[in-house]
Design an enzyme around this catalytic site. Structure first.
Site, short mmCIF file in Angstrom:
data_model
loop_
_atom_site.label_atom_id
_atom_site.label_comp_id
_atom_site.label_asym_id
_atom_site.label_seq_id
_atom_site.Cartn_x
_atom_site.Cartn_y
_atom_site.Cartn_z
N ARG A 145 16.92 25.27 16.82
CA ARG A 145 16.07 24.43 17.67
C ARG A 145 16.77 23.10 17.91
O ARG A 145 17.18 22.43 16.97
CB ARG A 145 14.71 24.18 17.01
CG ARG A 145 13.68 23.58 17.98
CD ARG A 145 12.39 23.20 17.29
NE ARG A 145 12.56 21.98 16.51
CZ ARG A 145 12.06 21.79 15.29
NH1 ARG A 145 11.37 22.73 14.69
NH2 ARG A 145 12.27 20.65 14.65
N GLU A 161 18.28 15.78 17.22
CA GLU A 161 18.98 16.55 16.18
C GLU A 161 19.04 18.01 16.59
O GLU A 161 18.36 18.45 17.52
CB GLU A 161 18.29 16.40 14.82
CG GLU A 161 16.87 16.95 14.76
CD GLU A 161 16.23 16.73 13.41
OE1 GLU A 161 16.91 16.23 12.49
OE2 GLU A 161 15.04 17.06 13.27
N ASN A 163 18.62 21.70 14.73
CA ASN A 163 18.13 22.33 13.50
C ASN A 163 18.69 23.74 13.35
O ASN A 163 18.53 24.57 14.25
CB ASN A 163 16.60 22.40 13.53
CG ASN A 163 15.96 21.04 13.61
OD1 ASN A 163 15.75 20.37 12.62
ND2 ASN A 163 15.64 20.61 14.84
N SER A 168 10.67 25.21 12.61
CA SER A 168 9.27 25.64 12.54
C SER A 168 8.51 25.38 13.83
O SER A 168 9.02 24.78 14.78
CB SER A 168 8.57 24.93 11.39
OG SER A 168 8.61 23.52 11.57
N LYS A 325 23.46 16.03 9.65
CA LYS A 325 23.55 14.89 10.58
C LYS A 325 24.99 14.41 10.73
O LYS A 325 25.40 13.95 11.80
CB LYS A 325 22.66 13.75 10.10
CG LYS A 325 21.22 14.13 9.83
CD LYS A 325 20.52 14.64 11.07
CE LYS A 325 19.04 14.89 10.83
NZ LYS A 325 18.77 15.98 9.87
N LYS A 383 19.95 7.68 9.28
CA LYS A 383 19.62 9.06 8.95
C LYS A 383 20.46 9.57 7.78
O LYS A 383 21.70 9.49 7.81
CB LYS A 383 19.87 9.98 10.16
CG LYS A 383 18.90 9.77 11.31
CD LYS A 383 19.12 10.85 12.36
CE LYS A 383 17.97 10.90 13.35
NZ LYS A 383 18.08 12.08 14.23
N GLU A 387 16.65 17.64 5.91
CA GLU A 387 15.73 18.24 6.88
C GLU A 387 14.32 18.11 6.32
O GLU A 387 14.11 17.83 5.14
CB GLU A 387 16.07 19.72 7.09
CG GLU A 387 17.47 19.96 7.63
CD GLU A 387 17.68 19.37 9.00
OE1 GLU A 387 16.70 19.20 9.75
OE2 GLU A 387 18.83 19.04 9.34
N GLY A 388 13.35 18.32 7.20
CA GLY A 388 11.96 18.36 6.74
C GLY A 388 11.15 17.13 7.06
O GLY A 388 9.96 17.08 6.81
N ARG A 470 6.11 18.20 20.13
CA ARG A 470 5.39 17.48 19.07
C ARG A 470 5.15 16.06 19.56
O ARG A 470 6.05 15.42 20.09
CB ARG A 470 6.19 17.45 17.77
CG ARG A 470 6.15 18.74 16.99
CD ARG A 470 7.09 18.68 15.80
NE ARG A 470 8.46 18.46 16.25
CZ ARG A 470 9.49 18.32 15.42
NH1 ARG A 470 9.30 18.35 14.12
NH2 ARG A 470 10.71 18.14 15.89
#
Length: 502
Positions: A145, A161, A163, A168, A325, A383, A387-388, A470
């Site tokens: 993603r 970014e 992923n 998700s 990153k 950064k 992740e998360g 989002r």
């Protein structure tokens, strides 16, 4: 060239304190009676179609609450959305090739792995695999993603970014598109439905796992979802299982944790991976991206065993490392994308989505980045290699944080990114447990899903499959859906002239 880039960093003006508005999908506010009716319908639709999560503060294995969402889909520039869709296969190819370039990964991460323990542990697994002659299973499946903001400054999308692990919300946002179409029609604006694009992320991502299972070519083998000890985003995972069964009734999906793998899995002499009597064809990791998910050495040993095995991984350890990153920052340097892509137009299209990304390493370039950030911290995001969500440092917090690690090697574990200025719109945020929807100012982040299957020599399948949006409160830095600051959303396509109004 590096110093020229950093000079432009110092000169760039980012209007971080100015809100550039964007008209919402439907003029709001709307009358209270209509609002209440639409919210009730939207809640019911979400509950009855699995747009749901388990609540962290009131966990109940047998209970679901609808996932936070905004009532109406959010406008996004049509041309830039189409650009992101067209770019996804190119980015899939780029990251696949990056992940199979040992020297590039090593050079990119050489400082980070010395000071970031988690990335260092991942690298040690990768080094072990490579020292043993490379992976037993040469095929990888990447469910990727790429995330973007529309930037008012450049009038185009800029990548936040990329992923490569546990990407998700592909499932629930696929279903939310239909919920939004229903709500918009109920609001009497059926004329807008043609500009709310369908979303095939659930079918596409599940299809990628099914394709990998078929390539493994053992009918009795299973797809294993590697999951957290407690799963809150359960619908997003389970609907993938159901969709896999719909597409391919012969395949079984099992759910195991890293600890289950550590305690009960084994790799046989032929390098096949087995757990509880099942041969594992494909491992789909929905955990393993955070240090907390490796509570003991056993979990690390399980990850190494998995990487050594014949099972097809999503992601493999090299895909995982390619998503850090630091690798993203290294790719943004002049001449780096050209190492992996040959088509000039594709190279330019990729470079066009990069925002400013800067090293903080202890060298001339890193020191200049440091000084620029200390002078104007509001222009940047700091950064780490995580992740998360919830890991970045913003605004006024950056200066004291950087000053604390100025002379420490820990600086090498971070990168800097220009802070992007997206347009601000208004919407109603709907959350479980709140009596009324709240009218709030929000900004939105677009995610584009794709998958790639291939080995170091060739790519066999490369697709765009869907999208997500989002949306978070415009005045907050982190926008976690479960944390109460963000919500799930859908795209409403508009002409660019409606965005960043002045």
């Amino acid at each position: 060239t590096k110093l020229i880039l950093l000079d432009s960093l110092l000169q760039e003006i980012i209007l971080v304190n100015i809100k550039l508005p964007m008209d919402p999908c439907i003029p709001i506010p709307i009358p209270d009676e209509q609002l209440e009716d639409l919210v009730e319908k939207a809640k019911d639709y979400a509950l009855m179609h699995g747009i749901c999560m388990r609540q962290k503060d009131k966990f109940d294995r047998d209970a679901l609450h609808f996932a936070p969402f905004v009532l109406f889909p959010t406008p996004f520039p049509r041309d830039e959305y189409n650009k992101a869709v067209e770019l996804q296969p190119i980015l899939n190819e780029l990251m696949h090739k990056v992940a199979h370039d040992y020297d590039f990964l090593k050079e990119s991460l050489k400082h980070t792995i010395k000071v970031d323990e988690f990335t260092g542990r991942l690298w040690n697994i990768y080094e072990t695999i490579m020292s043993e002659g490379g992976p037993t299973q040469e095929l990888d499946v990447g469910l990727f993603r790429s995330d973007y903001f529309y930037c008012c400054g450049s009038k185009g999308i800029k990548q936040v970014e990329f992923n490569t692990i546990a990407s998700s919300f592909g499932c629930v946002t696929s279903k939310l598109v239909q919920a939004h179409k229903y709500v918009v029609a109920e609001a009497g604006r059926g004329d807008l439905l043609k500009d709310i694009p369908d979303n095939g992320a659930l079918e596409g991502l599940s299809g990628g796992l099914v394709e990998a299972w078929k390539i493994y070519a053992k009918p009795q083998s299973v797809i294993m979802f590697l999951v957290e000890d407690v799963t809150f985003n359960i619908c997003d995972q389970k609907f993938h299982e159901f969709e896999i069964r719909r597409q391919c009734p012969e395949v079984y999906v099992i759910r195991k944790t890293l600890t289950d793998l550590a305690n009960r899995a084994e790799m046989k002499e032929d390098k096949t991976l087995w757990i509880d009597g099942h041969e594992v064809a494909v491992v789909y990791m929905r955990c393993g991206y955070h240090p907390d998910q490796y509570p003991t050495e056993k979990e690390w040993e399980a990850r190494l065993m998995m990487e050594r095995s014949l099972a097809i991984k999503s992601p493999s350890i090299n895909y995982h490392l390619a998503g850090t990153k630091k690798v993203q920052q290294e790719l943004s340097k002049p001449g780096q994308v050209e190492k992996f892509l040959g088509d000039k137009a594709q190279i330019e299209s990729v470079r066009d989505i990069f925002t400013g990304l800067y090293s903080l390493d202890h060298d001339e370039v890193g020191n200049k980045s440091y000084e620029a950030t200390i002078s104007s911290p509001e222009k940047f995001v700091l950064k780490p290699q995580r992740e998360g969500g919830g890991n970045n440092v913003y605004g006024a917090d950056i200066k004291p944080f950087l000053e604390k690690i100025k002379d420490s090697e820990e600086r090498n574990a971070y990168i800097l990114m220009d802070r992007i200025q997206p347009p601000v719109t208004t919407n109603y945020m709907v959350r479980p447990g709140q009596a009324k929807a709240k009218l709030v100012d929000v900004i939105s982040e677009l995610g584009i899903f794709g998958y790639v299957i291939g080995d170091k020599n060739a790519i066999h399948t490369n697709k765009y499959v869907g999208q997500m949006l989002r949306t978070k409160l415009s005045h907050v830095d982190e926008g976690g859906v479960a944390a109460g600051l963000g919500a799930l959303d859908s795209v409403y396509l508009v002409d660019a002239g409606r965005c960043c109004l002045t």
